[in-house]
Design a protein around this motif. Structure first.
Motif, PDB file in Angstrom:
ATOM      1  N   HIS A 146       0.844  -1.208   0.000  1.00 41.94           N
ATOM      2  CA  HIS A 146       0.000   0.000   0.000  1.00 41.94           C
ATOM      3  C   HIS A 146       0.871   1.247   0.000  1.00 41.94           C
ATOM      4  O   HIS A 146       0.450   2.321  -0.411  1.00 41.94           O
ATOM      5  N   LEU A 147       2.080   1.086   0.525  1.00 40.43           N
ATOM      6  CA  LEU A 147       2.959   2.249   0.717  1.00 40.43           C
ATOM      7  C   LEU A 147       4.369   1.867   0.271  1.00 40.43           C
ATOM      8  O   LEU A 147       4.853   0.782   0.603  1.00 40.43           O
ATOM      9  N   ILE A 148       4.993   2.733  -0.498  1.00 45.20           N
ATOM     10  CA  ILE A 148       6.375   2.482  -0.921  1.00 45.20           C
ATOM     11  C   ILE A 148       7.271   3.460  -0.174  1.00 45.20           C
ATOM     12  O   ILE A 148       7.101   4.688  -0.280  1.00 45.20           O
ATOM     13  N   PHE A 149       8.197   2.908   0.590  1.00 47.95           N
ATOM     14  CA  PHE A 149       9.142   3.746   1.336  1.00 47.95           C
ATOM     15  C   PHE A 149      10.378   3.913   0.453  1.00 47.95           C
ATOM     16  O   PHE A 149      11.134   2.967   0.239  1.00 47.95           O
ATOM     17  N   THR A 150      10.534   5.109  -0.106  1.00 50.76           N
ATOM     18  CA  THR A 150      11.629   5.338  -1.062  1.00 50.76           C
ATOM     19  C   THR A 150      12.839   5.952  -0.365  1.00 50.76           C
ATOM     20  O   THR A 150      12.689   6.805   0.520  1.00 50.76           O
ATOM     21  N   ILE A 151      14.012   5.525  -0.769  1.00 51.21           N
ATOM     22  CA  ILE A 151      15.255   6.151  -0.291  1.00 51.21           C
ATOM     23  C   ILE A 151      16.137   6.371  -1.523  1.00 51.21           C
ATOM     24  O   ILE A 151      16.904   5.503  -1.933  1.00 51.21           O
ATOM     25  N   PHE A 152      16.000   7.543  -2.128  1.00 55.50           N
ATOM     26  CA  PHE A 152      16.731   7.869  -3.350  1.00 55.50           C
ATOM     27  C   PHE A 152      17.420   9.221  -3.208  1.00 55.50           C
ATOM     28  O   PHE A 152      16.772  10.206  -2.836  1.00 55.50           O
ATOM     29  N   SER A 153      18.700   9.257  -3.512  1.00 58.74           N
ATOM     30  CA  SER A 153      19.352  10.572  -3.585  1.00 58.74           C
ATOM     31  C   SER A 153      19.807  10.848  -5.008  1.00 58.74           C
ATOM     32  O   SER A 153      20.254  11.933  -5.328  1.00 58.74           O
ATOM     33  N   SER A 154      19.705   9.843  -5.865  1.00 60.30           N
ATOM     34  CA  SER A 154      20.258   9.994  -7.209  1.00 60.30           C
ATOM     35  C   SER A 154      19.149   9.957  -8.271  1.00 60.30           C
ATOM     36  O   SER A 154      17.976  10.010  -7.950  1.00 60.30           O
ATOM     37  N   SER A 155      19.580   9.809  -9.528  1.00 54.57           N
ATOM     38  CA  SER A 155      18.645   9.960 -10.648  1.00 54.57           C
ATOM     39  C   SER A 155      17.535   8.920 -10.687  1.00 54.57           C
ATOM     40  O   SER A 155      16.498   9.155 -11.306  1.00 54.57           O
ATOM     41  N   VAL A 156      17.727   7.769 -10.022  1.00 51.31           N
ATOM     42  CA  VAL A 156      16.703   6.720 -10.083  1.00 51.31           C
ATOM     43  C   VAL A 156      15.353   7.214  -9.544  1.00 51.31           C
ATOM     44  O   VAL A 156      14.294   6.687  -9.911  1.00 51.31           O
ATOM     45  N   GLY A 157      15.379   8.274  -8.742  1.00 51.16           N
ATOM     46  CA  GLY A 157      14.143   8.852  -8.210  1.00 51.16           C
ATOM     47  C   GLY A 157      13.206   9.341  -9.304  1.00 51.16           C
ATOM     48  O   GLY A 157      11.979   9.345  -9.125  1.00 51.16           O
ATOM     49  N   ILE A 158      13.767   9.731 -10.443  1.00 53.28           N
ATOM     50  CA  ILE A 158      12.924  10.234 -11.539  1.00 53.28           C
ATOM     51  C   ILE A 158      12.194   9.096 -12.261  1.00 53.28           C
ATOM     52  O   ILE A 158      10.963   9.102 -12.313  1.00 53.28           O
TER      53      ILE A 158
ATOM     54  N   LEU B  96       2.103   3.909 -14.534  1.00 47.59           N
ATOM     55  CA  LEU B  96       1.458   2.593 -14.357  1.00 47.59           C
ATOM     56  C   LEU B  96       0.356   2.621 -13.312  1.00 47.59           C
ATOM     57  O   LEU B  96      -0.301   1.607 -13.077  1.00 47.59           O
ATOM     58  N   LYS B  97       0.184   3.816 -12.697  1.00 50.79           N
ATOM     59  CA  LYS B  97      -0.836   3.967 -11.645  1.00 50.79           C
ATOM     60  C   LYS B  97      -0.682   2.860 -10.593  1.00 50.79           C
ATOM     61  O   LYS B  97      -1.658   2.149 -10.248  1.00 50.79           O
ATOM     62  N   VAL B  98       0.530   2.677 -10.130  1.00 48.37           N
ATOM     63  CA  VAL B  98       0.793   1.664  -9.094  1.00 48.37           C
ATOM     64  C   VAL B  98      -0.003   2.065  -7.851  1.00 48.37           C
ATOM     65  O   VAL B  98       0.146   3.181  -7.346  1.00 48.37           O
ATOM     66  N   PRO B  99      -0.856   1.173  -7.357  1.00 47.30           N
ATOM     67  CA  PRO B  99      -1.747   1.570  -6.255  1.00 47.30           C
ATOM     68  C   PRO B  99      -1.043   1.584  -4.892  1.00 47.30           C
ATOM     69  O   PRO B  99      -1.377   0.824  -3.996  1.00 47.30           O
ATOM     70  N   ALA B 100      -0.046   2.438  -4.762  1.00 43.46           N
ATOM     71  CA  ALA B 100       0.678   2.575  -3.491  1.00 43.46           C
ATOM     72  C   ALA B 100       1.196   4.007  -3.395  1.00 43.46           C
ATOM     73  O   ALA B 100       1.642   4.560  -4.409  1.00 43.46           O
ATOM     74  N   VAL B 101       1.133   4.568  -2.216  1.00 38.03           N
ATOM     75  CA  VAL B 101       1.642   5.940  -2.050  1.00 38.03           C
ATOM     76  C   VAL B 101       3.153   5.872  -1.840  1.00 38.03           C
ATOM     77  O   VAL B 101       3.673   4.870  -1.354  1.00 38.03           O
ATOM     78  N   GLN B 102       3.845   6.943  -2.219  1.00 41.54           N
ATOM     79  CA  GLN B 102       5.300   6.994  -2.038  1.00 41.54           C
ATOM     80  C   GLN B 102       5.657   8.001  -0.952  1.00 41.54           C
ATOM     81  O   GLN B 102       5.266   9.164  -1.028  1.00 41.54           O
ATOM     82  N   VAL B 103       6.402   7.528   0.025  1.00 39.51           N
ATOM     83  CA  VAL B 103       6.837   8.378   1.138  1.00 39.51           C
ATOM     84  C   VAL B 103       8.311   8.056   1.386  1.00 39.51           C
ATOM     85  O   VAL B 103       8.734   6.931   1.175  1.00 39.51           O
ATOM     86  N   GLY B 104       9.076   9.026   1.832  1.00 41.89           N
ATOM     87  CA  GLY B 104      10.477   8.762   2.164  1.00 41.89           C
ATOM     88  C   GLY B 104      11.373   9.873   1.691  1.00 41.89           C
ATOM     89  O   GLY B 104      11.072  11.058   1.902  1.00 41.89           O
ATOM     90  N   ILE B 105      12.461   9.483   1.028  1.00 43.25           N
ATOM     91  CA  ILE B 105      13.401  10.480   0.502  1.00 43.25           C
ATOM     92  C   ILE B 105      13.517  10.270  -0.995  1.00 43.25           C
ATOM     93  O   ILE B 105      13.775   9.162  -1.459  1.00 43.25           O
ATOM     94  N   ASN B 106      13.303  11.325  -1.732  1.00 43.07           N
ATOM     95  CA  ASN B 106      13.545  11.327  -3.165  1.00 43.07           C
ATOM     96  C   ASN B 106      14.139  12.691  -3.479  1.00 43.07           C
ATOM     97  O   ASN B 106      13.413  13.659  -3.694  1.00 43.07           O
ATOM     98  N   VAL B 107      15.472  12.759  -3.478  1.00 47.18           N
ATOM     99  CA  VAL B 107      16.155  14.057  -3.605  1.00 47.18           C
ATOM    100  C   VAL B 107      15.771  14.763  -4.906  1.00 47.18           C
ATOM    101  O   VAL B 107      15.596  15.977  -4.936  1.00 47.18           O
TER     102      VAL B 107
END
Lengths: 294, 438
Positions: B242-254, B263-274
């Protein structure tokens, strides 16, 4: 996760990644097969094409299709000029070509870095949205990449087998000196092949750009994968490149789905497969045994 | 050769060596090296923040050093650390040996900053790190104070607190999902780029998420520069997170945000995406990064302190974009170094360090103070929490970056509620609501 759906995921992801690698590897193989030029700037042309599309769409406000067309034309011309200036004079010395083309690629990278900086950019998809195959979501753009890869292979087959130019290209690939003695302008054939190769790299850039993030360094990872694909498939073998691309594409997909914690290792696993194949079959899957001169 | 000629040559040589060794002490300017990946957003932030500092300080006539005013002079050094750590160490050597800077601010990737830190310490030059988050940078100060005391963390607070703040933000969003969508147990997918600073955060997340009443359904580690993560996203969808915990400081965040949105992935994104902290993110994701939430330091319209608005608006006016955290080179120079120099009346690092490590001051992102470890040893690491630095939670909402956290946040049951000025409610992506709303 159910085993069946995972297999389906692997199948679809592998086909998509494989198509992207195949597009680049086929055009790379083409120029190597004909002129024995290991063009390490090949994916740099793809990078320049991606930036040209960005420029066309956002700076010249062109429709994406026209932007893509323009980029293919510009990059093809640029590739031909580069060939004439940097590769043709040294093409008899393979080591010099290797160094020269990598220098050319780095020059292109630095120029793009100066113009566009290292900020990550993107271009819109030609066809927005996605569809589902048995509950696996696939972008239309990915489907387009797959279709383009197959179309290019078919077009190349027709060109090489059914046309006089194809005959000339194959003859030159078989034996340059004999082709020359038979009255073929080997230099011209190579130039045309180079044009086709770079145009295909640019076309790949045009198709893949919407699926990726534009950066001046975006050419390095594909180059490694392309080298792996062509070595795995057999240097200069277009069929080998096609098969090799899908093998590595599937290998990457398997890593992501089976070992998600090691997803960053997908490239390394693919390269390990290449090494393994080379240990068993040094000439690659469809390559000829290395010779001094063909 | 006559004796007098030899003496003259020796004298000239000694004078030359002395002149090369102590140029700043007799000079009228204070040289500050600004090191960072200058062709990238992070390095631009370093440089722009320093430019603002230079304009502010020199506009007032300079820094009072004893009985004279000294202007500051910035020396730009491109560390190119995203591509090559060796370039970073070379750049650090150059600004120390050729440019002979008095102080250094900047650095971004932990892997590079650890190496650059050693070089700055060799030259006993104060280095305020403005980008790397790994705790080791400051643990070194406590473990070997004599050698590493010249290093201070300028921004961000260390990764232990970064992850703690992320957990608080994740818990906040999880609670919203539970309440609004009736999800009994929120499933979390951890997606973290492969980088050194992330490793301790993953361990912490795997241990802490279950304690927050949520379930970890998997950990994915794409390359920091991956351009296609559709395979990872397919696997995440299969995990029913349901929730994606992101930890990105680099280009992969884009590509991650863009492809997840497409893709309308049914999950919210929370965390770090520089990359998500940057104004250009919306365009870079073709608008598909909508609703992603990330930790951030600055957001237009949100005021953490009275200094936030003048700094953020001044930055936007000067550079046409919102500052990211690496622009805290401004704080490092104007609010940390300059007052310490004026107080000490000298550029001597040995006299400045005792002042810097005990000072507390207000900055655009909160009150800055430096911690000690459990044994009372100086860490030169930033204090975190209410009253100090807390950072923000920001979310892309229809093309605009909005501050959504802290919103009525209580650090403990007894603590007062904190809501910064300009904070708006968190919004869930409509496709997530549609998927789970009962």
């Amino acid at each position: 996760m159910r085993r069946g759906t995972m297999l389906l995921d692997i199948l679809i992801s592998g086909l998509i990644s494989g198509s992207i690698y195949a597009l680049l590897a086929i055009s790379f193989s083409l120029i190597y097969g004909i002129a024995r030029i290991v063009n390490l700037a090949h994916t740099a042309f793809y990078m320049v094409a991606s930036y040209c599309i960005y420029l066309g769409i956002y700076k010249l406000h062109m429709h994406p299709v026209w932007g893509m067309l323009l980029s293919v034309i510009i990059v093809t011309l640029f590739g031909l000029i580069s060939y004439k200036l940097f590769m043709d004079p040294i093409r008899e010395h393979e080591a010099a070509v290797l160094i020269g083309t990598i220098a050319l690629a780095m020059a292109m990278q630095e120029i793009m870095l100066l113009i566009f900086t290292g900020d990550y950019l993107s271009v819109p998809a030609l066809i927005d949205g996605y569809f589902k195959i048995f509950s696996v979501k696939v972008f239309y753009q990915q489907l387009l990449t797959f279709v383009v890869a197959l179309s290019i292979l078919a077009a190349l087959w027709v060109l090489l087998i059914k046309t006089r130019l194809g005959l000339a290209i194959r003859s030159t690939a078989e034996d340059r000196e004999v082709a020359n003695l038979m009255g073929m302008d080997e230099s011209r054939v190579t130039m045309i092949t180079m044009g086709i190769s770079v145009a295909l790299a640019a076309l790949t850039g045009a198709v893949i750009a919407p699926l990726t993030t534009l950066s001046p360094f975006m050419w390095t990872h594909p180059l490694i994968m392309v080298l792996a694909v062509v070595v795995l498939g057999g240097m200069g073998s277009i069929k080998g490149s096609f098969v090799g691309a899908y093998i590595l594409g599937f290998a990457e997909a398997i890593v992501v789905f089976v070992a998600p914690m090691g997803a960053y290792l997908k490239g390394s696993v693919a390269l390990s497969i290449m090494i393994l194949v080379l240990l068993i079959r040094p000439e690659g899957l469809f390559g000829v045994v290395f010779e001094e001169e063909r | 050769m006559k004796k007098t000629t030899v003496s003259w040559i020796v004298l000239l040589g000694v004078s030359f060596v002395m002149a090369m060794s102590f140029p700043a002490w007799g000079a009228d300017t204070i040289k500050i090296g600004v090191i960072g990946p200058m062709n990238f957003m992070q390095g631009k932030g370093h440089w722009n923040g320093a430019i603002m500092a230079e304009e502010k300080i020199n506009g007032k006539g300079g820094i009072q050093v004893g009985d004279k005013k000294m202007k500051i002079e910035l020396v730009k050094a491109d560390s190119n650390e995203f591509i090559n750590v060796t370039d970073a160490t070379n750049a650090m050597e150059l600004i120390l040996t050729r440019d002979k800077v008095d102080f250094i601010v900047g650095g971004f990737r932990t892997e590079a900053v650890l190496a650059m830190q050693d070089i700055a310490m060799d030259y006993k030059t104060i280095f305020i790190g403005c980008g790397a988050a790994h705790p080791e940078l400051c643990l070194r100060v406590a473990k070997d104070y004599k050698r590493y005391k010249y290093f201070f963390r300028g921004t961000p607070f260390n990764s232990t607190y970064l992850v703690k703040t992320c957990f608080i933000q994740m818990a906040t969003v999880g609670a919203i999902m539970k309440k609004a969508l009736g999800i009994p147990k929120v499933k979390v997918a951890i997606v973290a780029e492969k980088a050194m600073w992330v490793d301790p955060m993953i361990k912490a997340a795997e241990g802490f998420i279950p304690k927050m009443g949520m379930e970890v359904v998997g950990v994915w580690r794409p390359s920091a520069v991956a351009t296609d993560v559709s395979a990872e996203l397919s696997a995440i969808q299969r995990s029913e997170a349901h929730l994606i915990f992101t930890i990105f400081s680099s280009s992969v965040g884009i590509p991650f945000a863009r492809q997840a949105g497409e893709l309308k992935v049914p999950a919210v994104q929370v965390g770090i995406n520089v990359e998500g902290q940057k104004d250009g993110f919306w365009k870079a994701t073709q608008g598909m990064g909508n609703y992603i939430m990330t930790l951030n330091t600055y957001c237009r319209g949100v005021e953490s302190t009275v200094l936030t608005k003048p700094f953020v608006e001044g930055y936007v006016k000067r550079f046409g974009e919102t500052p990211t955290y690496t622009a805290d080179t401004y704080t490092a120079i104007v609010l940390n170094l300059a007052p310490a120099i004026e107080q000490a009346g000298t550029l001597d690092a040995e006299k400045l360090i005792p002042i810097m490590e005990t000072r507390e001051f207000l900055s655009p992102s909160g009150t800055v103070g430096f911690m000690k470890d459990a044994e009372g040893r100086h860490l030169h690491d930033l204090k975190w929490g209410p009253g100090y630095l807390t950072s923000l939670g920001v979310q892309w909402q229809d093309g605009k970056l909005k501050g959504v956290w802290p919103n009525k946040w209580k650090a403990s049951p007894e603590a007062p509620e904190i809501t910064y000025k300009g904070i708006v409610p968190y919004k869930m992506p409509p496709w997530v609501v549609k998927k789970y709303k009962k």
